[in-house]
Design a protein around this motif. Structure first.
Motif, short mmCIF file in Angstrom:
data_model
loop_
_atom_site.label_atom_id
_atom_site.label_comp_id
_atom_site.label_asym_id
_atom_site.label_seq_id
_atom_site.Cartn_x
_atom_site.Cartn_y
_atom_site.Cartn_z
N UNK A 225 -6.60 108.40 -9.70
CA UNK A 225 -6.61 107.40 -10.77
C UNK A 225 -7.15 106.05 -10.27
N UNK A 226 -6.91 105.77 -9.00
CA UNK A 226 -7.45 104.51 -8.45
C UNK A 226 -8.98 104.51 -8.51
N UNK A 227 -9.55 105.72 -8.48
CA UNK A 227 -11.02 105.81 -8.51
C UNK A 227 -11.57 105.71 -9.93
N UNK A 228 -10.70 105.72 -10.95
CA UNK A 228 -11.24 105.61 -12.31
C UNK A 228 -10.59 104.45 -13.07
N UNK A 229 -10.42 103.35 -12.36
CA UNK A 229 -9.83 102.15 -12.98
C UNK A 229 -10.71 101.67 -14.13
N UNK A 230 -10.07 101.30 -15.23
CA UNK A 230 -10.81 100.74 -16.36
C UNK A 230 -11.35 101.77 -17.33
N UNK A 233 -8.36 106.27 -21.79
CA UNK A 233 -7.20 107.11 -21.47
C UNK A 233 -7.56 108.60 -21.47
N UNK A 234 -8.55 108.99 -22.28
CA UNK A 234 -8.99 110.39 -22.28
C UNK A 234 -9.50 110.80 -20.91
N UNK A 235 -10.24 109.87 -20.29
CA UNK A 235 -10.81 110.15 -18.96
C UNK A 235 -9.68 110.25 -17.93
N UNK A 236 -8.66 109.42 -18.10
CA UNK A 236 -7.50 109.48 -17.20
C UNK A 236 -6.85 110.87 -17.27
#
Lengths: 449, 87
Positions: A225-230, A233-236
């Motif tokens: 998750x640190x690699x997809x900051x910003x 929410x779907x992407x999370x």
């Protein structure tokens, strides 16, 4: 052909992101032992003979595949089903289980348990009376009692007894911050194949033996998750699913190997995110990485619900048999982020209860004041069991009323059990409610709104 | 038995020599090797195969002895990577 990027990803997950297999748990049926003249000896002999190689097998697999396997554990048939005549008879079985656990080198053995969701037999009463002393006189034995189910409702008589049991256990282990309570869980909708302690037991519907695996990996999800900051929410959700898939596949491989080497059938794989007190191995910090300043603030229930669901979706396809509790655990004392949230006043008891309606288990490893009345503990258990029974999910309560300590003080349990600030509970009484006894009927399964 | 050996850490002379010497002495055949040095950091991945009777714990102990403070060497069966990354 293996892609080099994939190789480095796996190595990084293990070295830097704390990917591990949390437990290999060998389930052993004790039904045949319960009819022997010397039940404790039969229990000891059977456990030792079937699990003599459990620890070595775990260590071999760890060395060969390079994935740490933190715990090797044993679960057995609920001991209350042995229908002993006296408290001492039951305690002797607990002592035999403890000796066997030490002999084979496992750190916990679960199954000093009873299933009383509908009613209490005479031997169930005797068994329940034996639990505090069994937890005091053993080191590695874990106990659990199932007091409710969606099919049968909540056994309110049993709920009433639980408050006394928990307080008594806290008193008997008062020298060590009431640690006995950390080895005791009250369930609703208990699952028969849970490999995680303290609630593991090998249900009466299981076979002779089975190997079950509990995977973990909060650190790995956090790093992803640190690699997809910003991102949205779907992407999370997608990132969590993909990571959970990989973690689960590692668990499936370990389970298959362990099953083969121990010559026991593969039971289930439990896809749980199980935190440890180590920094970076926290479920609370995953929720914070999603954008919450502290776990426990508004939005925490939604974040946890999404996390639990995504872990299940990602893991389901990765294993041939998924079971156990599968989701995200939110124990307070075993999670560095949760401890921080409690210390800073970001999370209160009521918010924890709300979050348990969407996590995989329930109110877990929460230290409360030692002078909390028995009826209040029973009422907390009743609340939590209701969430499980109405919503058709497993819920559990593992509370530690720390003897001699109050709100603002700290309880230390050590090791994987960690430590926790003592949390406030309501000072208003539930005494007359709990004193009623009886049974809450099973809920209606339609008209859901 | 097929294994993956990953060596990650600070570059120094003789790393490949020392690792391949251990693999040779333990009867493993190196099938593939890839390495890069980024700044001072060395990353090497080897694929090596050998007999199923090779004791991986002993082999890992020998490789651990080469590690020192600045190098990490891991030998793992390839199945773990296949499981995690291929369906």
């Amino acid at each position: 052909m293996i892609n080099y990027t994939d190789i480095l990803e796996t190595v990084n997950m293990v070295q830097n992101e704390k990917l591990d297999i949390r437990t290999i748990t060998a389930g052993i049926s004790l039904f045949d032992c319960f009819s022997r003249p010397d039940v404790p000896q039969a229990v000891y002999d059977k456990i030792c003979s079937l699990t003599a190689n459990l620890v070595k097998t775990g260590e071999d697999i760890e060395a060969e595949y390079g994935i740490p396997i933190i715990n090797k554990r044993i679960s057995v048939t609920p001991v209350a089903l042995s229908a002993r005549e006296s408290r001492e008879d039951f305690i002797n079985i607990a002592l035999a289980m403890d000796r066997a656990a030490k002999e084979v080198g496992v750190n916990f053995i679960g199954g000093y348990s009873a299933l009383v969701q509908k009613g209490l037999s005479a031997t169930d009463y005797t068994f329940i009376e034996s639990v505090p002393e069994a937890l005091r006189s053993t080191e590695r034995v874990c106990s659990s009692i199932n007091v409710g189910s969606t099919k049968s409702g909540i056994n309110f008589d049993a709920v009433g007894l639980m408050g006394h049991l928990v307080k008594q256990t806290a008193y008997l282990t008062r020298e060590n911050d009431s640690i006995g309570c950390a080895k005791f869980v009250v369930f609703a909708n208990a699952v028969e194949d849970n490999p995680f302690m303290a609630g593991a037991f090998f249900g009466p519907g299981e076979g002779e033996t089975a190997v079950s695996i509990g995977v973990s990996g909060p650190g790995t999800i956090l790093a992803a998750l640190e690699r997809c900051r910003g991102s949205r929410i779907d992407e999370v959700c997608e990132v969590i699913k993909r990571t959970a898939f990989k973690i689960t596949r590692a668990g499936q491989l370990v389970g298959r190997e362990a099953s083969h080497r121990l010559n026991m059938p593969f039971g289930i794989l439990d896809l749980s995110l199980a935190p440890t007190p180590a920094v970076g191995d926290s479920v609370a910090m995953i929720l914070e990485e999603m954008g919450l300043e502290r776990c426990g603030t508004h939005g925490s229930t939604a974040a946890l619900a999404m996390l639990t669901d995504a872990v299940k979706k990602g893991g389901l396809m990765a294993s041939s048999h998924v079971g156990g509790l599968s989701g995200a655990f939110i124990p307070v004392s075993e999670d560095a982020g949760m401890i921080r949230a409690v210390s800073e006043g970001a999370i209160c008891f009521d918010k924890l209860e709300a979050m348990t309606s969407v996590c995989s288990v329930g109110l877990d490893m929460i230290a409360i004041p030692g002078d909390t009345p028995e009826s209040t503990i029973s009422a907390i258990i009743a609340d939590e069991a209701s969430i499980g029974v109405i919503n058709n999910k497993t819920t559990a309560v593992r509370l530690i009323p720390v003897y001699g300590k109050g709100v603002g003080e700290y309880a230390e349990f050590g090791g994987l059990l960690g430590g926790a600030p003592i949390m406030e509970v309501s000072s208003f009484s539930s005494e007359n409610f709990i004193a009623r006894g009886g049974r809450i009927p099973a809920p209606v399964h339609s008209f859901k709104n | 038995m097929k294994t993956v050996i990953t060596v990650i850490g600070k570059d120094r002379p003789g790393i490949i020599y020392q690792v391949s010497k251990v693999l040779f002495e333990e009867g493993l055949n190196i099938e593939d090797i890839s390495q890069t040095v980024m700044q001072d950091y060395f990353t090497m991945i080897m694929i090596a195969s050998g007999s199923d009777s090779i004791n991986i714990r002993d082999l890992n102990e020998r490789l651990d002895a080469l590690e020192g403070d600045t190098l990490s060497i891991r030998l793992q069966k390839t199945d773990i990577f296949d499981s995690m990354h291929n369906i």
